[in-house]
Motif scaffolding. Structure first.
Motif, PDB file in Angstrom:
ATOM      1  N   ALA A 188     -43.395  40.533  -2.385  1.00 55.22           N
ATOM      2  CA  ALA A 188     -42.760  41.200  -3.523  1.00 55.22           C
ATOM      3  C   ALA A 188     -41.704  42.189  -3.046  1.00 55.22           C
ATOM      4  CB  ALA A 188     -43.818  41.910  -4.371  1.00 55.22           C
ATOM      5  N   LEU A 189     -42.037  42.969  -2.018  1.00 56.24           N
ATOM      6  CA  LEU A 189     -41.074  43.942  -1.481  1.00 56.24           C
ATOM      7  C   LEU A 189     -39.880  43.236  -0.842  1.00 56.24           C
ATOM      8  CD1 LEU A 189     -43.520  46.534   0.135  1.00 56.24           C
ATOM      9  CD2 LEU A 189     -42.118  46.878  -1.902  1.00 56.24           C
ATOM     10  N   ALA A 190     -40.162  42.186  -0.078  1.00 51.16           N
ATOM     11  CA  ALA A 190     -39.078  41.462   0.596  1.00 51.16           C
ATOM     12  C   ALA A 190     -38.155  40.779  -0.410  1.00 51.16           C
ATOM     13  CB  ALA A 190     -39.660  40.438   1.564  1.00 51.16           C
ATOM     14  N   TYR A 191     -38.727  40.119  -1.412  1.00 55.78           N
ATOM     15  CA  TYR A 191     -37.915  39.430  -2.415  1.00 55.78           C
ATOM     16  C   TYR A 191     -37.105  40.426  -3.238  1.00 55.78           C
ATOM     17  CZ  TYR A 191     -40.600  35.170  -1.423  1.00 55.78           C
ATOM     18  OH  TYR A 191     -41.158  34.080  -0.827  1.00 55.78           O
ATOM     19  N   CYS A 192     -37.731  41.560  -3.565  1.00 56.46           N
ATOM     20  CA  CYS A 192     -37.011  42.595  -4.318  1.00 56.46           C
ATOM     21  C   CYS A 192     -35.814  43.106  -3.507  1.00 56.46           C
ATOM     22  CB  CYS A 192     -37.967  43.737  -4.651  1.00 56.46           C
ATOM     23  SG  CYS A 192     -37.227  45.057  -5.636  1.00 56.46           S
ATOM     24  N   ALA A 193     -36.032  43.338  -2.211  1.00 58.19           N
ATOM     25  CA  ALA A 193     -34.934  43.798  -1.358  1.00 58.19           C
ATOM     26  C   ALA A 193     -33.823  42.757  -1.276  1.00 58.19           C
ATOM     27  CB  ALA A 193     -35.469  44.114   0.041  1.00 58.19           C
ATOM     28  N   ALA A 222     -31.850  52.308  -1.034  1.00 60.93           N
ATOM     29  CA  ALA A 222     -33.302  52.248  -0.864  1.00 60.93           C
ATOM     30  C   ALA A 222     -33.762  50.945  -0.223  1.00 60.93           C
ATOM     31  CB  ALA A 222     -33.985  52.427  -2.214  1.00 60.93           C
ATOM     32  N   ARG A 223     -32.966  49.878  -0.346  1.00 57.19           N
ATOM     33  CA  ARG A 223     -33.407  48.590   0.182  1.00 57.19           C
ATOM     34  C   ARG A 223     -33.613  48.632   1.688  1.00 57.19           C
ATOM     35  NH1 ARG A 223     -27.764  47.406  -0.269  1.00 57.19           N
ATOM     36  NH2 ARG A 223     -26.920  46.417   1.602  1.00 57.19           N
ATOM     37  N   TYR A 224     -32.837  49.480   2.377  1.00 54.69           N
ATOM     38  CA  TYR A 224     -33.016  49.584   3.822  1.00 54.69           C
ATOM     39  C   TYR A 224     -34.373  50.196   4.158  1.00 54.69           C
ATOM     40  CZ  TYR A 224     -28.005  48.650   3.950  1.00 54.69           C
ATOM     41  OH  TYR A 224     -26.776  48.074   3.797  1.00 54.69           O
ATOM     42  N   LEU A 225     -34.798  51.150   3.334  1.00 54.09           N
ATOM     43  CA  LEU A 225     -36.107  51.753   3.538  1.00 54.09           C
ATOM     44  C   LEU A 225     -37.219  50.733   3.302  1.00 54.09           C
ATOM     45  CD1 LEU A 225     -37.844  54.263   4.045  1.00 54.09           C
ATOM     46  CD2 LEU A 225     -37.696  54.773   1.596  1.00 54.09           C
ATOM     47  N   VAL A 226     -37.058  49.901   2.263  1.00 56.97           N
ATOM     48  CA  VAL A 226     -38.061  48.875   1.952  1.00 56.97           C
ATOM     49  C   VAL A 226     -38.151  47.854   3.083  1.00 56.97           C
ATOM     50  CG1 VAL A 226     -38.666  46.998   0.378  1.00 56.97           C
ATOM     51  CG2 VAL A 226     -37.839  49.171  -0.536  1.00 56.97           C
ATOM     52  N   LEU A 227     -36.995  47.373   3.540  1.00 60.90           N
ATOM     53  CA  LEU A 227     -37.001  46.397   4.634  1.00 60.90           C
ATOM     54  C   LEU A 227     -37.597  46.983   5.909  1.00 60.90           C
ATOM     55  CD1 LEU A 227     -33.502  44.742   4.105  1.00 60.90           C
ATOM     56  CD2 LEU A 227     -35.734  43.690   3.706  1.00 60.90           C
ATOM     57  N   ALA A 228     -37.310  48.261   6.174  1.00 65.79           N
ATOM     58  CA  ALA A 228     -37.888  48.917   7.351  1.00 65.79           C
ATOM     59  C   ALA A 228     -39.403  49.046   7.211  1.00 65.79           C
ATOM     60  CB  ALA A 228     -37.264  50.302   7.531  1.00 65.79           C
ATOM     61  N   LEU A 229     -39.872  49.323   5.993  1.00 59.30           N
ATOM     62  CA  LEU A 229     -41.304  49.436   5.754  1.00 59.30           C
ATOM     63  C   LEU A 229     -42.004  48.099   5.961  1.00 59.30           C
ATOM     64  CD1 LEU A 229     -43.703  51.138   4.775  1.00 59.30           C
ATOM     65  CD2 LEU A 229     -43.114  50.496   2.429  1.00 59.30           C
TER      66      LEU A 229
END
Length: 335
Positions: A69-74, A98-105
């Motif tokens: 879900a996080l990856a697809y959203c990013a 914010a997408r960079y933070l999500v991908l890093a997470l």
């Protein structure tokens, strides 16, 4: 088959969203007031609400659902950054950062998982268990069977042999008889030669690309080359430690860091010497590093659409002899 198709629904929905919104933001129709109104909110709702809900509904593994879900959203946020007109962006500007933070997470979580698996494998390698079983047992705690597990096995085996090859004992592999392939046509020496060539070539190629092309291209290509170097080191160390084995019921084909192939002895139709080049084919499995394979195995029933297996081993006559004896035993038991 039903479970496989259900697991793919989130990804298929992602593809549908990309196709639909590509048309929406690049077309002129009554849906977007003939090109004058292309808002961000429909994609925002689908990216942040609809798609995550589909992941949680159709994926039983909630950890996997969260990561996807996080990856697809990013990915959709990245998509929107290029396709949503700048004058229609209000919230999207903040999401793009914010997408960079999500991908890093997501990357951080996956690195923790991989580190945990490596630690578990390292512990298991200290026992007398089969090293392949020691590798797959921790992986099965995180992954289900399928292509992802097969890929992770290969990837983790590469790192394990690169980092912990000294902990792997050949005698711990399952099998009554072991057969080797490191010396056939100087396979191990050739692998070492490639390692030396890549070690000298990577820094030189990096400098050339850095000044002639671009620093970014130099970094990307150098990272890929380093990954290839790790693969060759793992392969080199596995060649002399990971045997082809014969049990009472199976021929276990382990070759370098490839995933093992289990061939039931009663599924072998014929096994014979071979001395010719074998071209690539959907019906053929080739396990041979250099030269031509010296053993041909024809199967009664294909294994994954493969009806023939070609091997390159150090002592083909020895393997042929033991295989013949085991086949006779199998036939005697069946009669």
């Amino acid at each position: 088959m039903r479970n496989i198709s259900v697991d793919r629904l989130p990804f298929l929905f992602l593809l549908c969203l990309v196709a639909a919104y590509s048309w929406f933001y690049n077309s002129s129709s009554f849906l977007n007031e003939y090109g004058s109104y292309k808002p961000e909110w429909p994609l925002l709702v689908d990216a942040c609400i609809t798609l995550p809900l589909i992941c949680y509904v159709f994926l039983t593994d909630k950890k996997q659902a969260t990561i996807k879900a996080l990856a697809y959203c990013a990915l959709l946020i990245l998509f929107g950054a290029y396709f949503i007109p700048a004058q229609q962006k209000f919230i999207w500007h903040y999401l793009e950062q914010a997408r960079y933070l999500v991908l890093a997470l997501v990357l951080f979580v996956e690195l923790i998982v991989i580190a945990s698996v490596i630690a578990a494998i390292k512990t298991n390698l200290n026992t007398h268990a089969d090293p392949d079983e020691s590798l797959i047992t921790p992986l099965k705690r995180w992954l289900k069977s399928g292509p992802v597990l097969n890929l992770m096995q290969f990837d983790m085996r590469m790192w394990v042999f690169c980092l912990y090859a000294h902990k792997i004992k050949s005698e711990n592999y399952i099998g009554d008889q072991h057969f080797w392939y490191a010396n056939k046509d100087d396979a191990k020496s050739n692998a070492l030669g490639f390692i030396f060539l890549m070690t000298f070539e990577i820094p030189i190629a990096h400098l050339v690309l850095h000044f002639v092309w671009s620093p970014l291209a130099a970094n990307v290509i150098s990272l890929l080359s380093i990954f290839g170097l790790v693969l060759f080191i793992g392969e080199y160390r596995a060649i002399s430690r990971r045997p082809i084995s014969l049990t009472q019921t199976h021929l276990i084909v382990r070759y370098g860091i490839y995933n093992p192939l289990y061939i039931p002895l009663d599924n072998i139709e014929t096994v014979s010497p071979h001395h010719e080049f074998v071209p690539r084919s959907n019906e053929v499995n080739r396990y041979n590093f250099s030269g031509v394979p010296n053993i041909e195995i024809k199967l009664r029933n294909p294994i994954g659409r493969k009806s023939k297996v070609y091997l390159g081993v150090d002592s083909p006559s020895m393997l042929l002899n033991y295989l013949g004896k085991q086949q006779i035993k199998q036939q005697t038991k069946s009669n």
